[in-house]
Enzyme design. Structure first.
Site, PDB file in Angstrom:
ATOM      1  N   GLU A  85     -13.968  -5.041   3.938  1.00 36.74           N
ATOM      2  CA  GLU A  85     -12.678  -4.444   4.258  1.00 36.74           C
ATOM      3  C   GLU A  85     -11.626  -5.506   3.971  1.00 36.74           C
ATOM      4  O   GLU A  85     -11.886  -6.699   4.146  1.00 36.74           O
ATOM      5  CB  GLU A  85     -12.657  -4.036   5.738  1.00 36.74           C
TER       6      GLU A  85
ATOM      7  N   HIS B 253     -10.426   7.251   0.969  1.00 36.52           N
ATOM      8  CA  HIS B 253      -9.028   7.112   0.553  1.00 36.52           C
ATOM      9  C   HIS B 253      -8.899   6.049  -0.529  1.00 36.52           C
ATOM     10  O   HIS B 253      -9.738   5.144  -0.620  1.00 36.52           O
ATOM     11  CB  HIS B 253      -8.150   6.735   1.758  1.00 36.52           C
TER      12      HIS B 253
ATOM     13  N   HIS C 119     -10.335   0.970  -3.465  1.00 39.18           N
ATOM     14  CA  HIS C 119     -11.718   1.024  -3.011  1.00 39.18           C
ATOM     15  C   HIS C 119     -12.664   1.680  -4.025  1.00 39.18           C
ATOM     16  O   HIS C 119     -12.329   2.710  -4.606  1.00 39.18           O
ATOM     17  CB  HIS C 119     -11.825   1.812  -1.705  1.00 39.18           C
TER      18      HIS C 119
ATOM     19  N   CYS D 146      -2.532  -2.734   7.265  1.00 40.20           N
ATOM     20  CA  CYS D 146      -2.322  -3.618   6.116  1.00 40.20           C
ATOM     21  C   CYS D 146      -1.005  -4.381   6.173  1.00 40.20           C
ATOM     22  O   CYS D 146      -0.935  -5.529   5.740  1.00 40.20           O
ATOM     23  CB  CYS D 146      -2.498  -2.833   4.829  1.00 40.20           C
TER      24      CYS D 146
ATOM     25  N   ASP E 185       0.781  -1.250   0.000  1.00 38.03           N
ATOM     26  CA  ASP E 185       0.000   0.000   0.000  1.00 38.03           C
ATOM     27  C   ASP E 185       0.810   1.296   0.000  1.00 38.03           C
ATOM     28  O   ASP E 185       0.420   2.277   0.658  1.00 38.03           O
ATOM     29  CB  ASP E 185      -0.961   0.018   1.202  1.00 38.03           C
TER      30      ASP E 185
ATOM     31  N   LYS F  56      -6.721  -4.783  -3.667  1.00 38.93           N
ATOM     32  CA  LYS F  56      -7.514  -5.363  -2.574  1.00 38.93           C
ATOM     33  C   LYS F  56      -8.514  -4.331  -2.068  1.00 38.93           C
ATOM     34  O   LYS F  56      -8.351  -3.135  -2.313  1.00 38.93           O
ATOM     35  CB  LYS F  56      -6.616  -5.828  -1.429  1.00 38.93           C
TER      36      LYS F  56
ATOM     37  N   SER G 219     -15.564   0.970   4.421  1.00 41.08           N
ATOM     38  CA  SER G 219     -14.599   1.490   5.390  1.00 41.08           C
ATOM     39  C   SER G 219     -14.602   3.021   5.455  1.00 41.08           C
ATOM     40  O   SER G 219     -13.953   3.600   6.319  1.00 41.08           O
ATOM     41  CB  SER G 219     -13.191   1.000   5.058  1.00 41.08           C
TER      42      SER G 219
ATOM     43  N   ALA H 192      -0.038   0.642   6.290  1.00 41.49           N
ATOM     44  CA  ALA H 192       0.347   1.152   7.593  1.00 41.49           C
ATOM     45  C   ALA H 192       0.744  -0.043   8.461  1.00 41.49           C
ATOM     46  O   ALA H 192       0.095  -1.082   8.413  1.00 41.49           O
ATOM     47  CB  ALA H 192      -0.829   1.901   8.241  1.00 41.49           C
TER      48      ALA H 192
ATOM     49  N   ASP I 186      -4.454  -0.610  -2.069  1.00 45.65           N
ATOM     50  CA  ASP I 186      -5.800  -0.426  -1.550  1.00 45.65           C
ATOM     51  C   ASP I 186      -6.595   0.160  -2.712  1.00 45.65           C
ATOM     52  O   ASP I 186      -6.177   1.160  -3.305  1.00 45.65           O
ATOM     53  CB  ASP I 186      -5.724   0.562  -0.371  1.00 45.65           C
TER      54      ASP I 186
HETATM   55  C1  VGL Z   1      -5.032   0.803   5.403  1.00 46.38           C
HETATM   56  C2  VGL Z   1      -6.613   1.876   6.686  1.00 46.38           C
HETATM   57  C3  VGL Z   1      -7.536   1.740   5.699  1.00 46.38           C
HETATM   58  C4  VGL Z   1      -3.634   0.324   5.253  1.00 46.38           C
HETATM   59  C5  VGL Z   1      -5.968   0.646   4.402  1.00 46.38           C
HETATM   60  O1  VGL Z   1      -3.138   0.245   4.107  1.00 46.38           O
HETATM   61  O2  VGL Z   1      -2.990   0.037   6.277  1.00 46.38           O
HETATM   62  N1  VGL Z   1      -5.369   1.411   6.542  1.00 46.38           N
HETATM   63  N2  VGL Z   1      -7.215   1.125   4.561  1.00 46.38           N
HETATM   64 ZN    ZN Z   2      -8.475   1.199   2.867  1.00 46.42          ZN
END
Ligand code: VGL
Ligand code: ZN
Length: 191
Positions: free
Chosen positions: A107, A75, A58, A139, A14, A100, A64, A135, A56
């Protein structure tokens, strides 16, 4: 010390604009690990080892998002600039890209959830994965736990991850250690 073998792969989690300090769900200092991740990409790629990058990805109506009752600001919306790989990130041209979180109702913190990542790794005979990205508490952690559950040896690249806070980042690393992951940094790897 760890020596790279033909059964190793790199997974970059990510590293997208929306998770950078200039994005919509900023991870403080996430841009500072870009040079380190670029080094890892060069290292694996120059050894002919596969590099995977999760993203990520979405839809606008994703569960989420706070506007849809979830816990995060909007995001990484599919095809938006925020979902692009971070500016300055140098992924090898043959990087496998794994989307993903692309179903509105699900989620997906782990790169293995609802993706073909495990199949691709198995096809290539990968036994050991080196994981970096953001993060750390979400993830990265869940991708590491997913890999452990699937029987991979997991090496967390300590200098290639960043968390929402240094405390929760440290906590995530502790949990991964207790779960059986190995934590290394670049100087531990014999190229
Ligand atoms: C993530 C919060 C929402 C991540 C993804 O990549 O860690 N965190 N979506
Ligand atoms: Zn996300």
């Amino acid at each position: 010390m760890v020596s790279l073998t033909g059964r190793d792969a790199l997974i970059v989690v990510d590293m997208q604009n929306d998770f950078m300090p200039w994005g919509r769900l900023p991870v403080p200092g996430a841009d500072r690990i870009i040079p380190e991740i670029n080094n890892y990409c060069r290292l694996f790629s120059s050894r002919g080892l596969p590099v995977f990058a999760t993203r990520d990805w979405h839809p606008e109506n994703h569960v989420s998002f706070d506007i849809n009752g979830g816990r995060w600001p909007v995001h990484c919306v599919q095809w938006s600039g925020g979902a692009d790989f971070a500016e300055g990130l140098e992924l090898p041209p043959d990087t496998f890209i794994i989307n993903k979180g692309d179903r509105p109702e699900l989620e997906a913190y782990s790169g293995f959830q609802g993706t073909v990542l495990n199949d691709l790794l198995k096809e290539r005979g990968v036994k050991r994965v080196f994981i970096c990205g953001v993060a750390a508490e979400f993830c990265v952690k869940y991708t590491c736990l997913g890999a452990l559950n699937l029987g991979y040896t997991v090496l967390v690249l300590r200098d290639g991850i960043k968390g929402l806070s240094s405390e929760s980042e440290e906590e995530a690393v502790g949990e991964l250690l207790r779960s059986g992951a190995v934590v290394v940094e670049e100087s531990d790897i014999v190229p």
